[in-house]
Design an enzyme around this catalytic site. Structure first.
Site, mmCIF file in Angstrom:
data_model
loop_
_atom_site.group_PDB
_atom_site.id
_atom_site.type_symbol
_atom_site.label_atom_id
_atom_site.label_comp_id
_atom_site.label_asym_id
_atom_site.label_seq_id
_atom_site.Cartn_x
_atom_site.Cartn_y
_atom_site.Cartn_z
ATOM 1 N N CYS A 22 0.848 -1.191 0.000
ATOM 2 C CA CYS A 22 0.000 0.000 0.000
ATOM 3 C C CYS A 22 0.886 1.244 0.000
ATOM 4 C CB CYS A 22 -0.888 -0.019 1.240
ATOM 5 S SG CYS A 22 -1.593 1.582 1.657
ATOM 6 N N PRO A 23 0.651 2.252 -0.822
ATOM 7 C CA PRO A 23 -0.546 2.449 -1.647
ATOM 8 C C PRO A 23 -0.382 1.996 -3.091
ATOM 9 C CG PRO A 23 0.728 4.452 -1.691
ATOM 10 C CD PRO A 23 1.537 3.437 -0.896
#
Lengths: 85, 161
Positions: A22-23
């Site tokens: 993430c992201p």
């Protein structure tokens, strides 16, 4: 989500996010969606454990449809249909 | 029948107040994720957080082991205070980030600008720290608290980091 036979889905683009966190899977999915037409399907491969929770949220927030999810050998697979804006 | 009005996008407003490498990531991760979901996003860089958009400093953010018990390799404060220890810890953290294929801070800033994330530079910090607008990376807006609060007031989420 209903049971979907993913083998019959016509995938317009496949995105490999293996080894990312993430992201990046969400960011890359959103970028890939820009190149697709409404209704086309994006397939995403991700090993980020957060992706399991993230992709349903991404689909809901960005107005796409998460058609199906799958998992094989620690790789999470998402089939997302591009929604209209 | 009423004409359908376009749905107003959601918005997130973030304050980035810290200038260490570890604290620079969360606001950039949240803002780029929000923008990936079609939201509007803005970050107000204030006090040490301004280093994140400082032309010369944003490539050299560090993480100090001193007084930081969360370092995965436990470094006693007495050792952490020695010269070179911050550089060592920083280089370690950059190594983990690279292995995890996470963008660098400059790369995250480029992504943010491409996604039209608003980058506000706190004018008070500029004044207090003697920084000029030319010292900052391209594409940031100089703003005071009122302009940021105006942006934040229409946000669904506001976070101070």
């Amino acid at each position: 989500m209903t049971e979907t036979d993913t083998t019959t889905l016509e995938v317009a683009k496949e995105l490999d996010c293996i080894g990312m966190f993430c992201p990046m899977p969400i960011y890359k999915a959103s970028m890939a969606m820009k190149g697709l037409e409404t209704g086309q399907i994006l397939k995403v491969l991700s090993t980020d454990l957060g992706s399991v929770a993230d992709f349903p949220s991404f689909a809901r927030q960005a107005n796409h449809e998460l058609l199906a999810t799958d998992e094989a050998d620690g790789v999470h697979i998402f089939f997302i249909r591009k929604g209209g804006n | 029948m009423e004409a359908a009005t376009p749905k107003k996008p959601r918005r997130i407003a973030l304050v980035a107040s810290k200038g260490t490498l570890d604290q620079a990531y969360p606001p950039l991760i949240l803002a780029t994720t929000a923008a990936s979901m079609g939201w509007e996003a803005g970050i107000f860089f204030t006090f040490y957080g301004l280093d994140i958009i400082h032309k010369k400093k944003h490539t050299k953010l560090g993480v100090p082991p001193l007084g930081n018990p969360a370092m995965p390799v436990s470094i006693p404060n007495l050792i952490g205070a020695l010269p070179g220890m911050t550089a060592m810890a920083t280089s370690m953290m950059k190594g983990w980030m690279e292995k995890a294929k996470l963008p660098t801070i400059p790369e995250f800033l480029d992504m943010a600008k491409e996604m039209d994330i608003k980058l506000f530079a706190c004018s008070t910090t500029l004044g207090v720290m003697g920084i000029t607008p030319d010292d900052l990376i391209e594409g940031v807006d100089i703003a005071g608290a009122a302009a940021f609060l105006d942006f934040a007031a229409d946000s669904n989420i506001q976070l101070f980091i």
